[in-house]
Design an enzyme around this catalytic site. Structure first.
Site, PDB file in Angstrom:
ATOM      1  N   LYS A 223     -17.920  66.097  35.105  1.00 27.67           N
ATOM      2  CA  LYS A 223     -16.497  65.950  35.447  1.00 27.67           C
ATOM      3  C   LYS A 223     -16.297  65.963  36.961  1.00 27.67           C
ATOM      4  O   LYS A 223     -17.142  66.454  37.725  1.00 27.67           O
ATOM      5  CB  LYS A 223     -15.699  67.077  34.780  1.00 27.67           C
ATOM      6  CG  LYS A 223     -15.664  66.957  33.246  1.00 27.67           C
ATOM      7  CD  LYS A 223     -14.339  66.472  32.724  1.00 27.67           C
ATOM      8  CE  LYS A 223     -14.444  65.983  31.285  1.00 27.67           C
ATOM      9  NZ  LYS A 223     -13.990  66.974  30.307  1.00 27.67           N
ATOM     10  N   ARG A 263     -19.855  70.180  25.223  1.00 35.72           N
ATOM     11  CA  ARG A 263     -19.904  68.715  25.037  1.00 35.72           C
ATOM     12  C   ARG A 263     -20.555  68.122  26.280  1.00 35.72           C
ATOM     13  O   ARG A 263     -20.012  68.248  27.381  1.00 35.72           O
ATOM     14  CB  ARG A 263     -18.477  68.190  24.859  1.00 35.72           C
ATOM     15  CG  ARG A 263     -18.377  66.684  24.666  1.00 35.72           C
ATOM     16  CD  ARG A 263     -16.916  66.266  24.593  1.00 35.72           C
ATOM     17  NE  ARG A 263     -16.782  64.836  24.404  1.00 35.72           N
ATOM     18  CZ  ARG A 263     -16.863  63.945  25.391  1.00 35.72           C
ATOM     19  NH1 ARG A 263     -17.070  64.333  26.646  1.00 35.72           N
ATOM     20  NH2 ARG A 263     -16.737  62.663  25.140  1.00 35.72           N
TER      21      ARG A 263
HETATM   22  N1  PMM Z   1     -13.791  65.069  27.803  1.00 38.64           N
HETATM   23  C1  PMM Z   1     -13.874  63.750  27.682  1.00 38.64           C
HETATM   24  C2  PMM Z   1     -13.774  63.126  26.432  1.00 38.64           C
HETATM   25  N2  PMM Z   1     -13.610  63.862  25.309  1.00 38.64           N
HETATM   26  N3  PMM Z   1     -13.368  65.965  24.277  1.00 38.64           N
HETATM   27  C3  PMM Z   1     -13.250  67.296  24.365  1.00 38.64           C
HETATM   28  N4  PMM Z   1     -13.053  68.032  23.253  1.00 38.64           N
HETATM   29  N5  PMM Z   1     -13.328  67.935  25.571  1.00 38.64           N
HETATM   30  C4  PMM Z   1     -13.507  67.266  26.732  1.00 38.64           C
HETATM   31  O1  PMM Z   1     -13.543  67.904  27.796  1.00 38.64           O
HETATM   32  C5  PMM Z   1     -13.609  65.839  26.673  1.00 38.64           C
HETATM   33  C6  PMM Z   1     -13.534  65.222  25.406  1.00 38.64           C
HETATM   34  C7  PMM Z   1     -14.051  62.920  28.909  1.00 38.64           C
HETATM   35  O2  PMM Z   1     -15.378  62.821  29.239  1.00 38.64           O
HETATM   36  P1  PMM Z   1     -16.295  61.484  29.213  1.00 38.64           P
HETATM   37  O3  PMM Z   1     -15.362  60.294  29.127  1.00 38.64           O
HETATM   38  O4  PMM Z   1     -17.043  61.557  30.472  1.00 38.64           O
HETATM   39  O5  PMM Z   1     -17.181  61.573  28.022  1.00 38.64           O
END
Ligand code: PMM
Length: 307
Positions: A223, A263
């Site tokens: 992030k 995650r």
């Molecule tokens: N962050 C992203 C996408 N989905 N889901 C949950 N539960 N928590 C998160 O922090 C989260 C998520 C964005 O990250 P990415 O697009 O880099 O995968």
């Protein structure tokens, strides 16, 4: 010390690792890499081989500034990938804000709904979750990605995020979701200002979320707040893909602090980190005060000041 158990999902007695498969051309950190369905499936299987307990499949980017994709396009991206992973017995979660996408994903065997809007983007979502009886990740969210950063205004970020999340919990319970199926997520990077330190405050006070009694999921991987922490001497943010070691550091700390799941994009080192944290937690069954108090008593007995 035991870890939270969510019905229908692996329960290895440690923090779980959710590996990310973004079937998108434009995601925050791995956009485009797994857009081809065959590549996405192969990547999901690789993540399991590296130690992922769950594979999170998403078809819509939520990076700051992202525009929405159509529902048909989202379905077209995720359903075949989920079907193929489920056929290999992989526990799959569907990362979507749309009830119809969740329903289709559950229909082909997904086991968990990961809704970054906590039911706010699509009011039908909690009813789908309630009707199917699956676990539900309710993330803190203040609006869609195209302008979410303008909403990153808080007096007390920990209290406000926790209270807003608990209001979402009340709302989804009213729609019939089983309380034991609700997982909370503080939503790092979503309407959080890295310059204001919002993400760090939430991480430093994870007990505000674990203390609710719900399992907690943390998504720190790659992030923006990590890219900025690791900026070079000219202030240029570290590229996303070079923040995996920092992600592992966060994983160790939150797993030790009692997170239910992390995650992440790179699974293997995070799978190692949760095992390290579990070994330390297992070696500390008694309350933390035991040695701390003895040490303080010992100091007092020997006449040293009690700090
Ligand atoms: N962050 C992203 C996408 N989905 N889901 C949950 N539960 N928590 C998160 O922090 C989260 C998520 C964005 O990250 P990415 O697009 O880099 O995968």
């Amino acid at each position: 010390m035991t870890s939270a158990v969510v019905p229908g999902l692996p329960a290895p007695g440690r923090c779980l690792v959710m590996g990310v498969v973004n079937v998108t051309p434009d995601s925050f950190s791995d956009g485009g890499a797994w857009f081809d369905p065959d590549k996405a499936v192969r990547h999901g299987l690789d993540l399991v081989a590296e130690g992922a307990d769950i594979v999170d499949v998403g078809g819509e980017s939520t990076r700051p500034g992202a525009q929405r994709v159509s529902q048909d396009e989202e379905l077209r991206r995720v359903v075949p990938v989920i079907e193929a992973l489920v056929a290999e017995d992989v526990p799959v979660s569907i990362d979507t804000m749309r009830a119809e996408v969740a329903e289709a994903a559950l229909g082909v065997g997904a086991r968990l709904v990961n809704d970054v809007s906590g039911g706010l983007a699509d009011p039908a979502m909690p009813r789908v979750v309630a009707a199917t009886g699956v676990p539900y990740v309710v993330m803190h969210w203040r609006g869609h990605s195209h302008d979410m950063q303008t909403r990153a205004v808080y007096d007390d970020v920990v209290r406000e995020v926790r209270d807003e999340l608990l209001r979402r919990v009340d709302a989804v319970l009213r729609e019939g979701v089983d309380p034991s199926m609700i997982v909370l997520d503080p939503g790092l990077g979503f309407a959080k200002n890295p310059e204001a330190g919002h993400n760090w405050s939430l991480l430093a006070h994870l007990d505000a979320f674990t203390g609710t009694g719900h399992p907690v999921l943390v998504g720190a991987s790659r992030k923006g707040f990590l890219t900025r922490l690791l900026a070079d001497s000219d202030g240029a943010a570290r590229p996303f893909g070079e923040c995996d070691d920092a992600t592992v550091a966060v994983t160790s700390l939150v797993a030790a602090a009692g997170a239910w799941c992390v995650r992440v994009h790179r699974v293997r080192p995070n799978a190692d980190a949760v095992r390290v944290a579990a070994a330390m937690r297992a070696a500390r069954p008694a309350p933390e005060e035991t040695y701390g108090k003895a040490a303080a008593d010992g100091r007092a007995e020997h006449g040293s000041p009690r700090l």
